[in-house]
Design a protein around this motif. Sequence first.
Motif, short mmCIF file in Angstrom:
data_model
loop_
_atom_site.label_atom_id
_atom_site.label_comp_id
_atom_site.label_asym_id
_atom_site.label_seq_id
_atom_site.Cartn_x
_atom_site.Cartn_y
_atom_site.Cartn_z
N TYR A 99 0.86 -0.94 0.02
CA TYR A 99 -0.14 0.07 0.30
C TYR A 99 1.16 0.60 -0.09
O TYR A 99 2.02 1.10 0.49
CB TYR A 99 -1.21 0.15 1.05
CG TYR A 99 -1.68 -1.23 0.99
CD1 TYR A 99 -3.10 -1.11 0.86
CD2 TYR A 99 -1.36 -2.21 1.89
CE1 TYR A 99 -3.96 -1.91 0.55
CE2 TYR A 99 -2.45 -3.30 2.15
CZ TYR A 99 -3.59 -3.39 1.23
OH TYR A 99 -4.68 -3.95 1.23
N THR A 100 0.29 2.75 0.18
CA THR A 100 1.04 3.91 -0.41
C THR A 100 0.14 3.95 0.85
O THR A 100 -1.80 3.76 0.94
CB THR A 100 0.90 3.98 -1.14
OG1 THR A 100 -0.25 4.48 -2.23
CG2 THR A 100 2.23 3.52 -2.53
N TYR A 101 0.78 5.14 1.28
CA TYR A 101 -0.22 5.85 1.90
C TYR A 101 0.27 7.60 2.13
O TYR A 101 0.71 8.11 3.00
CB TYR A 101 0.74 5.47 3.84
CG TYR A 101 -0.21 3.83 4.04
CD1 TYR A 101 -0.53 3.54 4.67
CD2 TYR A 101 1.49 3.03 3.45
CE1 TYR A 101 -0.61 2.49 4.61
CE2 TYR A 101 1.10 1.58 4.10
CZ TYR A 101 -0.23 1.35 4.49
OH TYR A 101 -0.51 0.19 4.79
N PRO A 102 -0.81 8.54 1.21
CA PRO A 102 -0.69 9.58 1.38
C PRO A 102 -1.67 10.26 1.75
O PRO A 102 -2.45 9.52 3.45
CB PRO A 102 -2.06 9.79 -0.08
CG PRO A 102 -2.01 7.83 -0.61
CD PRO A 102 -1.89 7.17 0.61
N GLU A 103 -0.87 11.54 2.66
CA GLU A 103 -1.33 12.32 3.99
C GLU A 103 -2.85 12.19 4.10
O GLU A 103 -3.12 12.98 3.00
CB GLU A 103 -0.33 12.97 4.10
CG GLU A 103 -0.48 14.25 5.18
CD GLU A 103 0.17 15.97 4.89
OE1 GLU A 103 0.13 16.45 6.01
OE2 GLU A 103 1.91 15.45 3.61
N SER A 104 -3.67 11.90 5.06
CA SER A 104 -4.73 12.50 5.64
C SER A 104 -5.66 11.92 4.68
O SER A 104 -6.77 12.30 4.09
CB SER A 104 -5.14 13.81 5.17
OG SER A 104 -4.40 14.75 5.67
N LYS A 105 -5.32 10.63 3.51
CA LYS A 105 -6.01 9.52 2.92
C LYS A 105 -6.40 8.81 3.53
O LYS A 105 -5.52 7.84 4.35
CB LYS A 105 -5.33 9.56 1.65
CG LYS A 105 -5.92 11.74 1.05
CD LYS A 105 -5.91 11.51 -0.61
CE LYS A 105 -5.73 12.80 -1.23
NZ LYS A 105 -5.66 12.98 -2.75
N LYS A 106 -6.72 7.99 2.51
CA LYS A 106 -7.20 5.83 2.93
C LYS A 106 -5.91 5.41 1.84
O LYS A 106 -5.15 5.90 1.53
CB LYS A 106 -8.18 5.65 2.61
CG LYS A 106 -9.10 5.88 3.41
CD LYS A 106 -10.84 5.26 2.96
CE LYS A 106 -11.62 5.35 3.29
NZ LYS A 106 -13.61 5.11 3.10
N PRO A 107 -5.26 4.47 3.00
CA PRO A 107 -3.99 3.48 1.79
C PRO A 107 -5.08 3.16 0.50
O PRO A 107 -5.94 2.49 0.53
CB PRO A 107 -3.85 2.60 3.15
CG PRO A 107 -4.55 2.80 4.46
CD PRO A 107 -5.88 3.83 3.93
N VAL A 108 -3.57 3.35 0.03
CA VAL A 108 -4.10 3.08 -1.62
C VAL A 108 -3.76 1.21 -1.17
O VAL A 108 -2.10 1.71 -1.60
CB VAL A 108 -3.70 4.20 -2.78
CG1 VAL A 108 -3.89 3.38 -3.85
CG2 VAL A 108 -4.30 5.57 -2.58
N PHE A 109 -4.17 0.25 -2.14
CA PHE A 109 -3.57 -0.48 -3.02
C PHE A 109 -3.08 -0.46 -3.89
O PHE A 109 -3.43 -0.56 -4.89
CB PHE A 109 -4.94 -0.95 -2.28
CG PHE A 109 -4.58 -3.25 -3.59
CD1 PHE A 109 -3.83 -3.81 -2.98
CD2 PHE A 109 -4.21 -3.05 -4.26
CE1 PHE A 109 -3.13 -4.94 -2.72
CE2 PHE A 109 -4.29 -4.74 -5.44
CZ PHE A 109 -3.72 -5.69 -4.12
N GLN A 110 -1.42 -1.49 -3.80
CA GLN A 110 -1.53 -1.17 -4.89
C GLN A 110 -0.57 -2.31 -5.74
O GLN A 110 0.18 -2.38 -7.02
CB GLN A 110 1.09 -0.13 -4.73
CG GLN A 110 0.88 0.63 -4.00
CD GLN A 110 0.65 1.78 -5.09
OE1 GLN A 110 0.94 1.78 -6.22
NE2 GLN A 110 -0.44 2.59 -4.93
N GLY A 111 -1.14 -3.43 -5.34
CA GLY A 111 -0.80 -4.76 -5.15
C GLY A 111 0.14 -5.90 -4.68
O GLY A 111 0.16 -5.79 -3.30
N PHE A 112 0.69 -6.97 -5.33
CA PHE A 112 0.75 -7.71 -4.58
C PHE A 112 2.30 -8.41 -4.45
O PHE A 112 3.03 -7.64 -5.33
CB PHE A 112 -0.14 -9.58 -4.41
CG PHE A 112 -1.39 -9.32 -4.16
CD1 PHE A 112 -1.51 -9.55 -2.28
CD2 PHE A 112 -1.84 -9.18 -4.45
CE1 PHE A 112 -3.10 -9.61 -1.74
CE2 PHE A 112 -3.77 -9.18 -4.00
CZ PHE A 112 -4.41 -9.32 -3.04
N SER A 113 3.42 -8.00 -3.43
CA SER A 113 4.76 -8.37 -3.24
C SER A 113 4.76 -9.79 -3.53
O SER A 113 4.29 -10.47 -2.08
CB SER A 113 5.50 -7.81 -2.48
OG SER A 113 7.17 -8.50 -3.21
#
Length: 245
Positions: A99-113
């Motif tokens: 996931y990425t974690y934008p400031e003040s936003k919900k985590p954004v799923f990037q995929g599976f590693s």
Amino acid sequence: MKLTKLSLAAVLPLSLMVSPCFALDCASSGTIHVEGNSSIEVMPNIAELTYSSTSENKDAKIARQNVEKTISKLVDAAIKLGIKKENIISDSLNMYPKYTYPESKKPVFQGFSATRQVTVKVEDFSLIDKITTAAIDAGISGIYGFRYDVKDQSKYKLEAEKLAITDAKEKALRLANGFDVKLGKPCSLKFDKQSDFQMYNATSPRLLKTAMVNDMAQSSAVAYSPEKQTLTSKVYATFIIEDKD
């Protein structure tokens, strides 16, 4: 001349040397305490090479398939080079969501590693470069270096222990002769638990990333010559001082 309660300490105090089964004899007699040491050098006869494959994809199945494909290619190549299957160890698959974690936003799923490691043991060091080249050709994403080791360590440990025992006996005799006393039987004996091979990694255990792997693919073959490894052994012994006739 009768000697009582005479203690000649070469290395350690009595409190550290006496084992329970001999405590009475050691406590009731004059004693000599010694530490026997030895070290032998042994040339490594096996190397362990570790590689990893990593794939990222929003579809977990695809990420896994990519990793398994790379590992299978490497295993097949190693077998063709003459490596026995029992000397090829594949770790279990490790997969987790990213996931990425934008400031003040919900985590954004990037995929599976997905990641999997494989370790190859070789006794012919001329194969190290060939297997590494095969790993790069298979598409591995990381090289964790390799580690030299010694097979059948027990016989070398036994040799080192015998030398340490001999060293302890010789030290005890030198002390007894030097102080003109009679050396008796041992009343406390034990090996140091830390005695072992001093291992080393041929390269740093850190992961070599893909860019470095690609650079290695462009380089010429390298000859690998291991250094000798040192095996140490240590024994503690306490001997009774007997009355001279």
